[in-house]
Motif scaffolding. Structure first.
Motif, PDB file in Angstrom:
ATOM      1  N   GLY A  44      41.519  40.016  40.591  1.00 28.53           N
ATOM      2  CA  GLY A  44      41.096  40.608  39.322  1.00 28.53           C
ATOM      3  C   GLY A  44      42.087  40.301  38.212  1.00 28.53           C
ATOM      4  O   GLY A  44      43.288  40.140  38.446  1.00 28.53           O
ATOM      5  N   PRO A  45      41.612  40.212  36.968  1.00 27.38           N
ATOM      6  CA  PRO A  45      42.498  39.917  35.832  1.00 27.38           C
ATOM      7  C   PRO A  45      43.374  41.120  35.470  1.00 27.38           C
ATOM      8  O   PRO A  45      43.060  42.256  35.815  1.00 27.38           O
ATOM      9  CB  PRO A  45      41.517  39.606  34.698  1.00 27.38           C
ATOM     10  CG  PRO A  45      40.304  40.433  35.033  1.00 27.38           C
ATOM     11  CD  PRO A  45      40.208  40.417  36.534  1.00 27.38           C
TER      12      PRO A  45
ATOM     13  N   HIS B 297      38.851  43.281  44.678  1.00 24.31           N
ATOM     14  CA  HIS B 297      39.247  42.699  43.399  1.00 24.31           C
ATOM     15  C   HIS B 297      38.875  43.679  42.287  1.00 24.31           C
ATOM     16  O   HIS B 297      37.772  44.209  42.266  1.00 24.31           O
ATOM     17  CB  HIS B 297      38.537  41.364  43.142  1.00 24.31           C
ATOM     18  CG  HIS B 297      38.687  40.385  44.275  1.00 24.31           C
ATOM     19  ND1 HIS B 297      39.898  39.838  44.618  1.00 24.31           N
ATOM     20  CD2 HIS B 297      37.771  39.878  45.142  1.00 24.31           C
ATOM     21  CE1 HIS B 297      39.730  39.025  45.639  1.00 24.31           C
ATOM     22  NE2 HIS B 297      38.452  39.031  45.978  1.00 24.31           N
TER      23      HIS B 297
ATOM     24  N   GLY C 130      44.971  43.940  33.021  1.00 24.48           N
ATOM     25  CA  GLY C 130      44.404  44.739  31.944  1.00 24.48           C
ATOM     26  C   GLY C 130      45.022  44.359  30.610  1.00 24.48           C
ATOM     27  O   GLY C 130      45.865  43.462  30.529  1.00 24.48           O
TER      28      GLY C 130
ATOM     29  N   GLY D 249      46.188  42.973  37.869  1.00 23.66           N
ATOM     30  CA  GLY D 249      44.910  43.140  38.534  1.00 23.66           C
ATOM     31  C   GLY D 249      45.083  43.306  40.034  1.00 23.66           C
ATOM     32  O   GLY D 249      46.156  43.065  40.589  1.00 23.66           O
TER      33      GLY D 249
ATOM     34  N   ARG E 163      39.943  44.697  37.917  1.00 23.18           N
ATOM     35  CA  ARG E 163      40.744  44.481  36.706  1.00 23.18           C
ATOM     36  C   ARG E 163      41.866  45.507  36.632  1.00 23.18           C
ATOM     37  O   ARG E 163      41.695  46.659  37.015  1.00 23.18           O
ATOM     38  CB  ARG E 163      39.838  44.608  35.482  1.00 23.18           C
ATOM     39  CG  ARG E 163      40.492  44.361  34.137  1.00 23.18           C
ATOM     40  CD  ARG E 163      39.438  44.457  33.044  1.00 23.18           C
ATOM     41  NE  ARG E 163      40.010  44.251  31.717  1.00 23.18           N
ATOM     42  CZ  ARG E 163      40.594  45.202  31.005  1.00 23.18           C
ATOM     43  NH1 ARG E 163      40.666  46.417  31.513  1.00 23.18           N
ATOM     44  NH2 ARG E 163      41.084  44.946  29.811  1.00 23.18           N
TER      45      ARG E 163
ATOM     46  N   ASP F 125      44.447  49.300  31.701  1.00 24.77           N
ATOM     47  CA  ASP F 125      44.950  49.082  30.340  1.00 24.77           C
ATOM     48  C   ASP F 125      46.175  49.970  30.117  1.00 24.77           C
ATOM     49  O   ASP F 125      46.306  51.035  30.707  1.00 24.77           O
ATOM     50  CB  ASP F 125      43.874  49.430  29.308  1.00 24.77           C
ATOM     51  CG  ASP F 125      42.714  48.443  29.322  1.00 24.77           C
ATOM     52  OD1 ASP F 125      42.925  47.294  29.733  1.00 24.77           O
ATOM     53  OD2 ASP F 125      41.595  48.838  28.917  1.00 24.77           O
TER      54      ASP F 125
END
Length: 312
Positions: A191-192, A131, A194, A187, A133, A136
């Motif tokens: 995971g979330p 997992h 970015g 993600g 993130r 970006d």
């Protein structure tokens, strides 16, 4: 992106950050998907240009790319990662997979880090879920002066083809960066996503000039308005208003319209400064010439007296 980002932007490897920024803006205006909605080739070029700018427009990323630490897509080179992981170990154990790793558990974490980007969401590495993130994303957007001053919403197409709505807050400044939570890369596993960071460039306005929260405007007036005074209409970012010009106004004289500037945040709006500029017609008729001659013969006015005094 596998192409050389310098070639994509058409700049040399010694280009300054400002030259890179200018090259990107020029290409982005030419290739933006909004201008070529049915041209997949232009869209691909735009994506490549945006990716190249994301890499070279960030001085730290550019430095790492030039040093060979990351590739043209901005990803860490696995061999560099591996080297840095073990370069600090004692001689003889520096490249031992177990050295300083805490056993098989840490070795699994290393391979998750090296190859995790290639796993599908929910993928596994050595039997363990990975997992992380999402990455970006960074974009550049040009907006009109009035949209930045008053605020608006824009639906824009990002380099990856996604259309998202961006809120432009009132009073947005040139070069300001907006953060869009969860609008970056997806993600890994649970995971979330970015975030997306949108750096905004504000286009110039033909008559308004911004200085902080103050708006400045040059207002042309006639000879008789300057001599006799007048009430004239003045444009502001919130619409035209009436303003009184005092008798005997000169070019360069500044008048203030309180609260007619930029309203940003919770504080009071700025002001608008109006700088007067006396304009004469392109063709002077006989009557105006006669009036000017009569005035010159009787006035005795010397506007350059103080100038001479200061320079002699």
């Amino acid at each position: 992106m596998t192409e050389d980002p310098y070639k994509v932007l058409g700049v040399s490897k010694t280009a300054t950050q400002d030259e890179i920024k200018k090259a990107y803006r020029k290409l982005a205006k030419k290739l933006h998907p909004d201008l070529h909605p049915d041209d997949p080739d232009k869209k691909a070029e735009f994506q490549a240009v945006s990716a190249a700018n994301d890499l070279l427009g960030d001085p730290e990323k550019r430095k790492r790319f030039d040093a060979g630490e990351i590739d043209a897509s901005g990803q860490e080179r696995p061999e560099r990662q591996y080297y840095h992981q073990y370069a600090g170990q004692d001689a003889g154990r520096r490249y031992d997979p177990g050295a300083g790793m805490g056993g098989a558990q840490d070795a699994s974490d290393l391979f998750s880090e090296l190859f995790g980007r290639r796993q599908q969401a929910g993928g596994r590495a050595y039997g363990q879920e990975f997992h992380a993130r999402g990455a970006d994303a960074r974009y550049h957007l040009e907006v009109d002066f009035m949209d930045a001053a008053k605020g608006t919403k824009r639906s824009v197409t990002m380099p990856d083809g996604k259309a998202i709505e961006i809120t432009i807050p009132a009073g947005l400044k040139d070069g300001q960066t907006l953060r869009l939570r969860g609008k970056g890369g997806p993600g890994f596993g649970k995971g979330p996503a970015g975030d997306a960071y949108v750096t905004v460039a504000v286009r110039d306005h033909p008559v308004f000039v911004r200085d902080g929260d103050t708006i400045e405007l040059e207002l042309p007036i006639t000879f008789d308005e300057a001599v006799l005074g007048a009430k004239v209409e003045v444009p502001t970012i919130s619409g035209a208003v009436a303003m009184s010009i005092p008798k005997g106004a000169s070019s360069g004289h500044r008048l203030r319209l309180k609260g007619k500037g930029i309203a940003s945040g919770k504080g009071p709006a700025g002001d608008q400064l109006v700088r007067l500029k006396i304009m004469l017609p392109d063709k002077i008729d006989a009557q105006m010439e006669e009036l000017a001659m009569q005035w010159r013969d009787h006035a005795g006015f010397d506007p350059r007296k103080e100038l001479r005094r200061a320079t002699t």
